[in-house]
Design a protein around this motif. Sequence first.
Motif, mmCIF file in Angstrom:
data_model
loop_
_atom_site.group_PDB
_atom_site.id
_atom_site.type_symbol
_atom_site.label_atom_id
_atom_site.label_comp_id
_atom_site.label_asym_id
_atom_site.label_seq_id
_atom_site.Cartn_x
_atom_site.Cartn_y
_atom_site.Cartn_z
ATOM 1 N N UNK A 1 -4.130 10.073 -4.715
ATOM 2 C CA UNK A 1 -3.303 11.280 -4.575
ATOM 3 C C UNK A 1 -1.877 10.901 -4.184
ATOM 4 N N UNK A 2 -0.904 11.518 -4.839
ATOM 5 C CA UNK A 2 0.498 11.281 -4.529
ATOM 6 C C UNK A 2 0.990 12.323 -3.527
ATOM 7 N N UNK A 3 1.867 11.899 -2.633
ATOM 8 C CA UNK A 3 2.377 12.792 -1.599
ATOM 9 C C UNK A 3 3.853 12.514 -1.367
ATOM 10 N N UNK A 4 4.559 13.546 -0.934
ATOM 11 C CA UNK A 4 5.979 13.458 -0.600
ATOM 12 C C UNK A 4 6.115 13.350 0.913
ATOM 13 N N UNK A 5 6.999 12.475 1.376
ATOM 14 C CA UNK A 5 7.226 12.318 2.809
ATOM 15 C C UNK A 5 8.723 12.225 3.069
ATOM 16 N N UNK A 6 9.232 13.095 3.936
ATOM 17 C CA UNK A 6 10.631 13.056 4.350
ATOM 18 C C UNK A 6 10.679 12.380 5.717
ATOM 19 N N UNK A 7 11.145 11.129 5.752
ATOM 20 C CA UNK A 7 11.053 10.322 6.969
ATOM 21 C C UNK A 7 12.353 9.558 7.204
ATOM 22 N N UNK A 8 12.640 9.200 8.464
ATOM 23 C CA UNK A 8 13.779 8.318 8.747
ATOM 24 C C UNK A 8 13.466 6.892 8.319
ATOM 25 N N UNK A 9 14.473 6.032 8.358
ATOM 26 C CA UNK A 9 14.318 4.677 7.829
ATOM 27 C C UNK A 9 13.189 3.901 8.510
ATOM 28 N N UNK A 10 13.070 4.012 9.835
ATOM 29 C CA UNK A 10 12.046 3.221 10.525
ATOM 30 C C UNK A 10 10.650 3.597 10.044
ATOM 31 N N UNK A 11 10.436 4.867 9.711
ATOM 32 C CA UNK A 11 9.123 5.284 9.232
ATOM 33 C C UNK A 11 8.960 5.032 7.741
ATOM 34 N N UNK A 12 10.069 4.962 7.008
ATOM 35 C CA UNK A 12 9.957 4.522 5.613
ATOM 36 C C UNK A 12 9.436 3.087 5.569
ATOM 37 N N UNK A 13 9.974 2.228 6.412
ATOM 38 C CA UNK A 13 9.502 0.840 6.456
ATOM 39 C C UNK A 13 8.017 0.783 6.803
ATOM 40 N N UNK A 14 7.588 1.660 7.707
ATOM 41 C CA UNK A 14 6.171 1.709 8.070
ATOM 42 C C UNK A 14 5.322 2.167 6.886
ATOM 43 N N UNK A 15 5.772 3.205 6.180
ATOM 44 C CA UNK A 15 5.037 3.685 5.011
ATOM 45 C C UNK A 15 4.975 2.625 3.919
ATOM 46 N N UNK A 16 6.092 1.951 3.690
ATOM 47 C CA UNK A 16 6.132 0.933 2.639
ATOM 48 C C UNK A 16 5.155 -0.202 2.917
#
Length: 218
Positions: free
Chosen positions: A93-108
């Motif tokens: 499943x694909x999902x959209x996430x609006x996050x700051x940079x520190x949490x983008x790194x965590x998601x990646x």
Amino acid sequence: MARLYPITLSLHPPDYARPLAEYLLAHHLREALANFTWINNVTSGACGCSFVYDRSFHCLARASNLPFTAISLEGYDADTTALLLAHLLRMGEEAYALVPRRLYDLLAASCEVLSVRREWQMLYRGGRGETAGQDVRALTAHDLPAMLDLAHRGGLMVFGPSSLKRGEFFGIEREGRLVCMGGVQNRLPGAVEIGSIVTHPDFRRRGLATRLVTALVG
């Protein structure tokens, strides 16, 4: 290796989430607003979300009132975040996430990121705006068809039929039709979110969004 804690799936956020959000809003406002979606999801917007979390301050929320799958999160460990994502989303499943940079790194580090789009957040700390003019008016359910059409024409992703229930919206008309709109969508202690600002492509660069935002600030 990360220490594993029991995982909870719930329609309510964990008991530590709201105190954490309120502390960040009171003492670290800029950091809190950088992750505004999660802050809202565990406070005033909690009734529209489902949650998965553990006791090590990892908490993910899934919005249930949007026309697409959207998540928000707080945490620090990639393995734990990946495990919680596996409970929150279906396989593939694909999902959209609006996050700051520190949490983008965590998601990646926790999942496959398919695409990235930068969005800008503006923080206003001034007083009330100047007089906006008589052409800005409140929008109601009667205006919903025109609002949905404008959102589609303007490329607004997050506006849907339930949006009117989440805030107060205002608009500007020209030539007998709605051409600009926006709203105060989420109210938190010490902050409100102004969003869903959109102008019809044929009426851009005429100062309409400026007039509208001035009215919303006021």
